[in-house]
Design an enzyme around this catalytic site. Structure first.
Site, PDB file in Angstrom:
ATOM      1  N   CYS A   2       0.735  -1.150   0.094  1.00 29.61           N
ATOM      2  CA  CYS A   2      -0.181   0.055   0.035  1.00 29.61           C
ATOM      3  C   CYS A   2       0.767   1.215  -0.008  1.00 29.61           C
ATOM      4  O   CYS A   2       1.997   1.226   0.520  1.00 29.61           O
ATOM      5  CB  CYS A   2      -1.025   0.114   1.101  1.00 29.61           C
ATOM      6  SG  CYS A   2      -1.971  -1.478   1.407  1.00 29.61           S
ATOM      7  N   ARG A  27       3.008   0.312  -5.515  1.00 24.50           N
ATOM      8  CA  ARG A  27       3.212  -0.287  -4.121  1.00 24.50           C
ATOM      9  C   ARG A  27       1.770  -1.260  -3.836  1.00 24.50           C
ATOM     10  O   ARG A  27       1.374  -1.886  -3.053  1.00 24.50           O
ATOM     11  CB  ARG A  27       3.132   0.700  -2.945  1.00 24.50           C
ATOM     12  CG  ARG A  27       4.373   1.516  -3.073  1.00 24.50           C
ATOM     13  CD  ARG A  27       4.353   2.410  -1.985  1.00 24.50           C
ATOM     14  NE  ARG A  27       4.734   1.968  -0.758  1.00 24.50           N
ATOM     15  CZ  ARG A  27       5.602   1.591   0.010  1.00 24.50           C
ATOM     16  NH1 ARG A  27       6.694   1.922  -0.540  1.00 24.50           N
ATOM     17  NH2 ARG A  27       5.511   1.193   1.186  1.00 24.50           N
ATOM     18  N   TRP A  74      -2.855  -2.655  -1.655  1.00 22.80           N
ATOM     19  CA  TRP A  74      -2.625  -4.177  -1.918  1.00 22.80           C
ATOM     20  C   TRP A  74      -3.143  -4.834  -0.737  1.00 22.80           C
ATOM     21  O   TRP A  74      -2.687  -4.890   0.258  1.00 22.80           O
ATOM     22  CB  TRP A  74      -1.149  -4.368  -2.082  1.00 22.80           C
ATOM     23  CG  TRP A  74      -0.993  -5.577  -2.719  1.00 22.80           C
ATOM     24  CD1 TRP A  74      -0.708  -6.009  -4.113  1.00 22.80           C
ATOM     25  CD2 TRP A  74      -0.257  -6.932  -2.029  1.00 22.80           C
ATOM     26  NE1 TRP A  74      -0.401  -7.236  -3.973  1.00 22.80           N
ATOM     27  CE2 TRP A  74      -0.094  -7.806  -2.791  1.00 22.80           C
ATOM     28  CE3 TRP A  74      -0.185  -6.875  -0.666  1.00 22.80           C
ATOM     29  CZ2 TRP A  74       0.233  -8.864  -2.308  1.00 22.80           C
ATOM     30  CZ3 TRP A  74       0.149  -8.338  -0.124  1.00 22.80           C
ATOM     31  CH2 TRP A  74       0.318  -9.355  -1.107  1.00 22.80           C
ATOM     32  N   ASN A 100      -0.819   1.918   5.929  1.00 21.42           N
ATOM     33  CA  ASN A 100       0.176   0.981   5.147  1.00 21.42           C
ATOM     34  C   ASN A 100       0.619   0.248   6.344  1.00 21.42           C
ATOM     35  O   ASN A 100       1.411   0.817   7.115  1.00 21.42           O
ATOM     36  CB  ASN A 100       1.215   1.705   4.410  1.00 21.42           C
ATOM     37  CG  ASN A 100       2.100   0.717   3.696  1.00 21.42           C
ATOM     38  OD1 ASN A 100       1.784  -0.358   3.397  1.00 21.42           O
ATOM     39  ND2 ASN A 100       3.440   1.507   3.625  1.00 21.42           N
ATOM     40  N   GLY A 101       0.350  -0.917   6.223  1.00 22.67           N
ATOM     41  CA  GLY A 101       1.258  -1.865   7.273  1.00 22.67           C
ATOM     42  C   GLY A 101       0.121  -3.100   7.607  1.00 22.67           C
ATOM     43  O   GLY A 101      -0.852  -3.385   6.843  1.00 22.67           O
ATOM     44  N   GLU A 481      15.579 -16.414 -12.809  1.00 23.18           N
ATOM     45  CA  GLU A 481      15.032 -15.185 -12.785  1.00 23.18           C
ATOM     46  C   GLU A 481      14.099 -14.996 -14.146  1.00 23.18           C
ATOM     47  O   GLU A 481      13.239 -14.407 -14.220  1.00 23.18           O
ATOM     48  CB  GLU A 481      16.343 -14.204 -13.006  1.00 23.18           C
ATOM     49  CG  GLU A 481      15.930 -13.093 -13.091  1.00 23.18           C
ATOM     50  CD  GLU A 481      14.915 -12.261 -12.407  1.00 23.18           C
ATOM     51  OE1 GLU A 481      14.654 -12.710 -11.190  1.00 23.18           O
ATOM     52  OE2 GLU A 481      14.543 -11.168 -12.786  1.00 23.18           O
ATOM     53  N   LYS A 485      10.520 -13.612 -14.383  1.00 29.13           N
ATOM     54  CA  LYS A 485       9.900 -12.722 -15.111  1.00 29.13           C
ATOM     55  C   LYS A 485       8.894 -13.038 -16.122  1.00 29.13           C
ATOM     56  O   LYS A 485       7.803 -12.555 -16.126  1.00 29.13           O
ATOM     57  CB  LYS A 485      11.132 -12.122 -16.170  1.00 29.13           C
ATOM     58  CG  LYS A 485      12.085 -11.324 -15.690  1.00 29.13           C
ATOM     59  CD  LYS A 485      11.806  -9.963 -15.041  1.00 29.13           C
ATOM     60  CE  LYS A 485      11.323 -10.027 -13.756  1.00 29.13           C
ATOM     61  NZ  LYS A 485      12.142  -9.822 -12.540  1.00 29.13           N
ATOM     62  N   GLU A 488       5.486 -13.858 -13.968  1.00 29.21           N
ATOM     63  CA  GLU A 488       4.764 -12.762 -13.104  1.00 29.21           C
ATOM     64  C   GLU A 488       3.976 -11.913 -14.111  1.00 29.21           C
ATOM     65  O   GLU A 488       3.243 -11.297 -13.593  1.00 29.21           O
ATOM     66  CB  GLU A 488       5.713 -12.198 -12.202  1.00 29.21           C
ATOM     67  CG  GLU A 488       6.916 -11.331 -12.790  1.00 29.21           C
ATOM     68  CD  GLU A 488       7.730 -10.622 -11.863  1.00 29.21           C
ATOM     69  OE1 GLU A 488       7.355  -9.802 -10.800  1.00 29.21           O
ATOM     70  OE2 GLU A 488       8.989 -10.403 -12.036  1.00 29.21           O
ATOM     71  N   HIS A 504      15.070 -35.738 -13.862  1.00 23.97           N
ATOM     72  CA  HIS A 504      14.670 -36.719 -12.609  1.00 23.97           C
ATOM     73  C   HIS A 504      13.177 -36.503 -12.219  1.00 23.97           C
ATOM     74  O   HIS A 504      13.094 -36.396 -11.007  1.00 23.97           O
ATOM     75  CB  HIS A 504      15.737 -36.281 -11.338  1.00 23.97           C
ATOM     76  CG  HIS A 504      17.120 -36.318 -11.576  1.00 23.97           C
ATOM     77  ND1 HIS A 504      17.566 -38.000 -11.852  1.00 23.97           N
ATOM     78  CD2 HIS A 504      18.300 -35.751 -12.189  1.00 23.97           C
ATOM     79  CE1 HIS A 504      18.910 -37.927 -12.328  1.00 23.97           C
ATOM     80  NE2 HIS A 504      19.233 -36.768 -12.447  1.00 23.97           N
ATOM     81  N   LYS A 599       5.077  -3.796  -5.813  1.00 30.36           N
ATOM     82  CA  LYS A 599       6.531  -3.601  -5.903  1.00 30.36           C
ATOM     83  C   LYS A 599       7.320  -3.924  -4.767  1.00 30.36           C
ATOM     84  O   LYS A 599       8.418  -4.558  -4.795  1.00 30.36           O
ATOM     85  CB  LYS A 599       6.657  -2.333  -6.482  1.00 30.36           C
ATOM     86  CG  LYS A 599       8.305  -1.888  -6.845  1.00 30.36           C
ATOM     87  CD  LYS A 599       8.413  -2.129  -8.335  1.00 30.36           C
ATOM     88  CE  LYS A 599       9.888  -2.197  -8.387  1.00 30.36           C
ATOM     89  NZ  LYS A 599      10.533  -3.273  -9.541  1.00 30.36           N
TER      90      LYS A 599
END
Ligand code: F6R
Length: 604
Positions: A2, A27, A74, A100-101, A481, A485, A488, A504, A599
């Site tokens: 947030c 955010r 968020w 926020n939190g 990575e 990418k 997401e 395997h 983010k």
């Protein structure tokens, strides 16, 4: 998660709040809201589910107020909805709050204070705003005293901004663990979750610290501790260039940020090397790292992958074992540490809660630490013993790109500095600064080839549901990575695998047409990786091979330039970032704001 913003001025603050929220959208972007205190009874509160532009559509020219607060969310407690969107107004409208939190003891607070209160949503914030109202009603406190009293009872992380509609000449803010900055102007003041939220108004910022509360009016900022001690703190000048946060002509920030990578390498080179090629990093820090018997790199997501990609170089040049750990696991299942452990926290944002909880524990154990981050002044930067900065400029797309390559580069510079100080030959180049100049050119070359990647996406990935990336050694780290990418932002289920491990078990997932992307830059294992690619091809996979020039074969999809092994990840990742970008764009998604993500992840 947030983002919050608040402002008091002598004119309507609505536009500025909206702009601030747009800047904070990275955010969180599942719902947003603005509250303006004005002559109308109770002020104006508007909320919308969805991104900031949905909120902007609901704001009418008539909405005005010289003090206001805004929020972009968020979701943590409660689904994304208008009812759960902030700002939250208390039941009888005495106070309005953004947060926020995460409040850990919200159930206890509810039980203690809100037995008779009707709640309309499911958020922990709605509990807090009503607790403040109850304290005002039951104990005859004014808004500020009730806010302070509530803060002494709240457990958890928060950045709050609070308005009492009957006192539109001020507003209040407080923080604990979540970031909050104060912005200062000649006849206005702001608060924001970061500098980006306010930089369009001012670059004069003051840091609010945990356990402090601030009262803001147009011409004053009064910071005090919860027990009433006044704190004097002068503003500093934020080093954020307003232009660097504009998308310019790019369709998405992600493409802009991918293309900025050579420039970021140049900035790192300029900052961390002197004219003679010696590294400019505090020698005490280098000595501490050289004296350690093990480096523990702690990070999440892309930053974790950057740690993996740099591990071999660090071990080779520092001659010290390096362990790379996922922060959310490490903190609660800490392995046996060596006597001279040294911790490196890697974090683009410097705010990631999973990483911070480890730092809190290592600080309690008095273990030496360094944070490598893109955000000076961030929590991890402040709380570690030392901090180094990535010089990547603001990274706004949710999918991290330039911070990743900057992290690998800075870890490589750090390793080089230790080797230089020791004075031995550990396989490091004689002039790393020069090697960086060369890599800058190779990265640019990769970016110039982007249309080849775009075509490959159209050909190989138009409708696929899944994809695999395989490689060995550093190529494996890059495969992880590249898969992150792709998944997401395009929602293609993508996995990165050690090439030798696929057979395997996971090879059972290969069907006709499954894309398998092979990465080949490692001299020692390239024939093995090619063998693994043959194994999947014979089971129907569509292989796409990215190989370095000296190891490339005729039908490889993409030829990577030959670069020293310790810099290979910096060039290999670029076409793979582009692959993810075009896969997302071709499918019509908002590349910069993938679903369910944010983010800066400030919850554990
Ligand atoms: C993915 C991505 C995330 C972050 C992770 C850690 O593109 O950006 O995986 O890397 O959330 O964030 P920081 O680096 O800010 O600690």
């Amino acid at each position: 998660m947030c983002g919050i913003v608040g402002m008091i001025a002598n004119e309507n603050v609505c536009e500025v709040l909206l702009k601030g929220l747009e800047r904070l959208e990275y955010r969180g972007y599942d719902s947003a809201g603005i509250y303006l205190a004005n002559q109308e009874e109770g002020g104006s509160l508007v909320k919308a589910q969805g991104p900031i532009k949905a909120l902007a559509h609901k704001i009418t020219p008539a909405m005005h107020g010289t003090v206001g607060i805004g929020h972009t969310r968020w979701a943590t407690h409660g689904v994304p909805s208008e009812a759960n969107a902030h700002p939250h107004r208390s039941e009888h409208g005495k106070v309005v709050l953004v947060h926020n939190g995460v409040i850990e003891n919200y159930k206890e607070l509810k039980e203690m204070y809100l037995k008779d209160t009707t709640l309309t949503g499911e958020t922990d914030t709605e509990i807090v705003v009503n607790v403040i109202e109850q304290l005002m009603a039951n104990e005859g406190l004014d808004a500020k005293s009730a806010f302070k009293k509530a803060l002494t009872q709240i457990q958890g992380s928060y950045a709050f901004a609070l308005i009492d509609p009957t006192q539109p000449d001020r507003f209040y803010a407080a923080k604990n663990k979540s970031p909050l900055l104060i912005g200062c102007g000649p006849d206005f003041h702001l608060v924001g979750s970061d500098a980006l939220a306010m930089i369009h108004q001012t670059n004069q910022l003051i840091e609010l610290q945990d356990g402090e509360i601030v009262t803001l009016t147009t011409d004053s900022v009064i910071i005090e501790t919860l027990d009433g001690q006044k704190i004097q703190r002068t503003p500093y000048e934020a080093q954020v260039d307003n232009d660097s946060i504009d998308k310019g002509t790019y369709p998405f920030y992600m493409l802009k940020e991918i293309e900025e990578q050579p420039l970021v390498i140049r900035r790192l080179q300029q900052k961390y090397f002197d004219q003679t090629g010696n590294v400019r990093i505090d020698s005490d820090l280098i000595q501490k790292i050289a004296a350690s018997d093990r480096l523990y790199i702690v990070a999440c997501g892309t930053s974790y992958h950057a740690g993996l990609a740099a591990k071999a170089t660090l071990e080779a040049w520092i001659k010290t074992p390096v362990e790379v750990h996922v922060a959310s696991e490490f903190g609660y299942h800490m392995p046996l540490l060596t006597p001279k452990a040294f911790f490196i926290f890697l974090s683009q944002s410097g705010e990631t809660a999973d990483s911070r909880q480890v730092l809190v524990k290592t600080n309690q154990l008095h273990l030496p630490s360094l944070t490598i981050t893109n955000v000076p002044g961030s929590t991890l930067a402040r709380e570690a013993d030392a901090a180094l900065f990535l010089e990547a400029g603001p990274e706004i797309a949710v999918a991290s790109t330039k911070a990743y390559t900057a992290q690998i580069s800075l870890l490589t510079i750090l390793a080089y500095a230790v080797a230089q100080q020791r004075g031995g030959n550990y396989g490091q180049p004689s002039d790393l600064s020069h090697e960086f100049s060369l890599i800058e050119e190779k990265m640019t070359q990769m970016i110039e080839d982007k249309s080849a990647i775009h075509q490959a996406v159209k050909h190989y990935l138009p409708t696929t549901r899944n994809a695999f990336f395989i490689g060995r050694g550093v190529d494996y780290a890059v495969a992880l990575e590249a898969a992150l990418k792709l998944k997401e932002i395009s929602y293609i289920q993508a996995e990165g695998f050690a090439a030798g491990e696929l057979k395997h078990g996971t090879i059972a997932l290969i069907e006709t047409g499954t894309p398998v992307i092979g990465l080949i830059t490692d001299e020692a294992t390239h024939t093995h990786t090619r063998g693994n690619l043959e194994e999947v091809k014979s089971r129907g996979a569509e292989t796409m091979i990215f190989a370095k020039a000296s190891l490339a074969q005729a039908d490889d999809l993409f030829v990577l330039p030959d670069v020293p092994d310790y810099l290979a990840s910096l060039v290999t990742i670029i076409p793979l970032q582009l692959l993810a970008y075009y896969a997302s764009d071709e499918r019509g998604y908002d590349v910069d704001k993938p679903r369910n993500l944010a983010k800066s992840v400030t919850v554990e």
